[in-house]
Motif scaffolding. Structure first.
Motif, PDB file in Angstrom:
ATOM      1  N   THR A  66      -4.704 -18.970  11.631  1.00  0.00           N
ATOM      2  CA  THR A  66      -4.739 -17.670  12.287  1.00  0.00           C
ATOM      3  C   THR A  66      -5.805 -16.846  11.560  1.00  0.00           C
ATOM      4  OG1 THR A  66      -3.134 -16.588  10.831  1.00  0.00           O
ATOM      5  CG2 THR A  66      -2.249 -17.810  12.746  1.00  0.00           C
ATOM      6  N   LEU A  73       0.154 -20.725  12.634  1.00  0.00           N
ATOM      7  CA  LEU A  73       0.977 -20.795  13.834  1.00  0.00           C
ATOM      8  C   LEU A  73       1.467 -22.232  13.971  1.00  0.00           C
ATOM      9  CD1 LEU A  73       2.048 -19.655  16.547  1.00  0.00           C
ATOM     10  CD2 LEU A  73      -0.132 -20.370  17.556  1.00  0.00           C
ATOM     11  N   LEU A  74       2.791 -22.399  14.041  1.00  0.00           N
ATOM     12  CA  LEU A  74       3.372 -23.717  14.249  1.00  0.00           C
ATOM     13  C   LEU A  74       3.662 -23.893  15.735  1.00  0.00           C
ATOM     14  CD1 LEU A  74       5.990 -24.006  11.364  1.00  0.00           C
ATOM     15  CD2 LEU A  74       3.734 -25.062  11.480  1.00  0.00           C
ATOM     16  N   LYS A  75       3.229 -25.016  16.291  1.00  0.00           N
ATOM     17  CA  LYS A  75       3.564 -25.386  17.658  1.00  0.00           C
ATOM     18  C   LYS A  75       4.398 -26.654  17.570  1.00  0.00           C
ATOM     19  CE  LYS A  75      -0.335 -23.203  19.934  1.00  0.00           C
ATOM     20  NZ  LYS A  75      -1.405 -23.359  20.929  1.00  0.00           N
ATOM     21  N   GLN A  77       7.006 -29.422  19.551  1.00  0.00           N
ATOM     22  CA  GLN A  77       7.393 -29.979  20.846  1.00  0.00           C
ATOM     23  C   GLN A  77       8.466 -31.043  20.650  1.00  0.00           C
ATOM     24  OE1 GLN A  77       4.215 -31.618  23.232  1.00  0.00           O
ATOM     25  NE2 GLN A  77       5.637 -32.597  24.631  1.00  0.00           N
ATOM     26  N   GLN A  82       8.937 -26.622  24.191  1.00  0.00           N
ATOM     27  CA  GLN A  82       7.820 -26.224  23.334  1.00  0.00           C
ATOM     28  C   GLN A  82       8.164 -24.888  22.679  1.00  0.00           C
ATOM     29  OE1 GLN A  82       4.008 -26.565  25.234  1.00  0.00           O
ATOM     30  NE2 GLN A  82       4.461 -28.602  25.989  1.00  0.00           N
ATOM     31  N   GLU A  84       7.176 -22.018  19.332  1.00  0.00           N
ATOM     32  CA  GLU A  84       6.199 -21.552  18.350  1.00  0.00           C
ATOM     33  C   GLU A  84       6.919 -20.825  17.227  1.00  0.00           C
ATOM     34  OE1 GLU A  84       3.139 -19.236  20.238  1.00  0.00           O
ATOM     35  OE2 GLU A  84       2.258 -21.003  21.188  1.00  0.00           O
ATOM     36  N   ASP A  85       6.390 -20.957  16.024  1.00  0.00           N
ATOM     37  CA  ASP A  85       6.934 -20.292  14.849  1.00  0.00           C
ATOM     38  C   ASP A  85       5.760 -19.989  13.923  1.00  0.00           C
ATOM     39  OD1 ASP A  85       8.843 -19.228  13.143  1.00  0.00           O
ATOM     40  OD2 ASP A  85       9.524 -21.154  12.367  1.00  0.00           O
ATOM     41  N   THR A  86       5.996 -19.213  12.888  1.00  0.00           N
ATOM     42  CA  THR A  86       4.933 -18.944  11.922  1.00  0.00           C
ATOM     43  C   THR A  86       5.270 -19.604  10.590  1.00  0.00           C
ATOM     44  OG1 THR A  86       5.965 -16.857  11.274  1.00  0.00           O
ATOM     45  CG2 THR A  86       4.243 -16.752  12.951  1.00  0.00           C
TER      46      THR A  86
END
Length: 147
Positions: A66, A73-75, A77, A82, A84-86
């Motif tokens: 970022t 940023l974590l994506k 699946q 899906q 998202e987290d930080t």
């Protein structure tokens, strides 16, 4: 004699304030990135074994840079889900390097970062448990305070 000590004091102060070739004090990392890479900084993926032969589902975790140096940023699946987290990496005075390894269970991933000795420091675990995603903090880190 007084003039000599004044010059010596000024010279000493200037030499103590000298910066490294990178333009910043040693161990001082900018809080922002000039160039944010679009590709994942680290990733992990494994196929999901399922009775459904039509879908090729997977469990995957990716970390993306970022504009903030120590924030990613974590994506995540799992099948069609899906999330998202930080991820906040602690500032140890070195450029952060995120790494991911297979976790101890099926469909699990250990997220960590490289320490000053280039060692892997476990930080979080992402896993699928009873068909649900779980994110767990494994360890916490803080920068040592100088005395």
């Amino acid at each position: 004699m007084k003039k000599y000590w004044s010059l010596l004091l000024v010279f000493t102060l200037l030499s103590c304030n000298k910066q490294s070739d990178s333009g910043t004090d040693e161990g001082d990392i900018s809080e922002t990135r000039a160039n944010v890479k679009k590709e994942a900084a680290a990733s992990y993926s494994e196929p999901v074994a399922d009775k459904d032969k039509l879908n090729k589902w997977k469990f995957a975790v990716e970390a993306f840079e970022t504009p903030m140096t120590f924030k990613y940023l974590l994506k995540i699946q799992y099948k069609e889900l899906q999330v998202e987290d930080t991820l906040m990496i602690p500032d140890f005075g070195i450029q952060p390097v995120v790494e991911m390894k297979k976790g101890p269970e099926d469909l699990s991933c250990i997220i960590g970062f490289k320490g000053k000795e280039n060692e892997f420091k476990e930080y979080k675990k992402v896993k699928v448990e009873d068909g649900e995603l779980k994110i767990t903090a494994l360890k916490s880190y803080r920068k040592a305070v100088k005395k």
